[in-house]
Scaffold this motif. Structure first.
Motif, short mmCIF file in Angstrom:
data_model
loop_
_atom_site.label_atom_id
_atom_site.label_comp_id
_atom_site.label_asym_id
_atom_site.label_seq_id
_atom_site.Cartn_x
_atom_site.Cartn_y
_atom_site.Cartn_z
N PHE A 1 21.21 -52.30 -48.22
CA PHE A 1 22.50 -52.65 -47.62
C PHE A 1 22.24 -53.28 -46.26
O PHE A 1 21.38 -52.82 -45.50
N ASP A 2 23.00 -54.33 -45.93
CA ASP A 2 22.90 -54.89 -44.58
C ASP A 2 23.24 -53.84 -43.54
O ASP A 2 22.63 -53.78 -42.47
N ASP A 3 24.24 -53.02 -43.86
CA ASP A 3 24.61 -51.89 -43.00
C ASP A 3 23.78 -50.69 -43.45
O ASP A 3 24.10 -50.04 -44.45
N ALA A 4 22.72 -50.41 -42.72
CA ALA A 4 21.79 -49.36 -43.14
C ALA A 4 22.46 -48.00 -43.26
O ALA A 4 21.99 -47.15 -44.04
N ALA A 5 23.55 -47.78 -42.55
CA ALA A 5 24.22 -46.48 -42.61
C ALA A 5 24.70 -46.15 -44.02
O ALA A 5 24.86 -44.98 -44.38
#
Length: 238
Positions: free
Chosen positions: A169-173
């Protein structure tokens, strides 16, 4: 990447590990850093060793075979982290200190036989496929208990724990639930087998801090240490 960049990269990574461990109420020395050296030359691996790294991950048998003669003098732990076909089990058992990507019973049986022939025990991890990425290797979550039951009796394999490569995911969260899930699966499996499974190998260059917060005991970093990989031709593996 110039070898001179690696010590600075390693210092930065170690600071990030320490901060993530502190957030999780853990000690930084609980986390093993595996330098993912696939596609990088022998010189980069030697520079990493000289900087203090002792665990290295490779994902192709033939690639590591070509490097190994120049690395034979290093007192390092060589992890096979890529998908391993059962017909390469004998070569892998000879080359690697550990196989962190076991996901097939035939592979496990052949590794066990190869380890017996080598007169050694091979530490292994079960690779678990989390998410809906059917193209990825790994044991599907519902199959994990029966798979672990099947390989547990293999006398020359030492099951240490679990490994996963979650969706990117681009958003690692967004990857946090996958790491939390692997932690739960490890704990459940440890109870099922009535034995400690101490290793959780999860987290790569873009998400390793989250993995540490969720209990990773090993993280696998390539670009964070060595820089960006250059595209290389596919290596044919007979």
């Amino acid at each position: 990447m110039p070898a001179s960049s690696l010590p600075a990269n390693l210092d930065r990574v170690r600071e990030q590990i320490a901060r993530a461990a502190e957030r999780a109420g853990r000690r930084a020395d609980e986390i093993t850093l595996v330098a993912v050296s696939k596609t990088f030359p022998v010189g980069a691996i030697r520079a990493a060793y000289e900087a203090g790294l002792r665990h290295f991950g490779e994902n192709r048998v033939q690639e590591f075979e070509s490097k190994q003669p120049a690395l034979a003098g290093l007192d390092a732990v060589w992890h096979m982290i890529g998908h391993l076909q059962s017909n390469k089990a004998r070569r892998a058992a000879h080359l690697f200190s550990r196989v962190d990507s076991v996901d097939d019973l035939s592979l496990a049986q052949k590794l066990d036989s190869a380890a017996a022939a080598e007169g050694k025990h091979i530490p292994i991890l079960i690779e678990v496929r989390l998410g809906d990425e059917a193209a990825k290797s790994g044991v599907a979550e519902p199959d994990l208990p029966s798979f672990a039951d099947a390989i547990a009796p293999l006398a020359h394999l030492d099951l240490l724990g679990l490994m996963t490569i979650p969706p990117y995911f681009d958003d690692a969260a967004r990857v946090r639930p996958f790491f939390a899930k692997l932690h739960l699966l490890r704990d459940d499996l440890s109870r099922r087998l009535a034995r400690p499974l101490l290793v959780l190998s999860m987290g790569m260059s873009h998400d390793f801090e989250i993995a540490i917060e969720e209990g990773a005991t090993e993280i696998r970093l390539g670009t964070a240490l060595f820089g960006e990989r250059h595209t290389t031709p596919e290596i044919s593996e007979p």
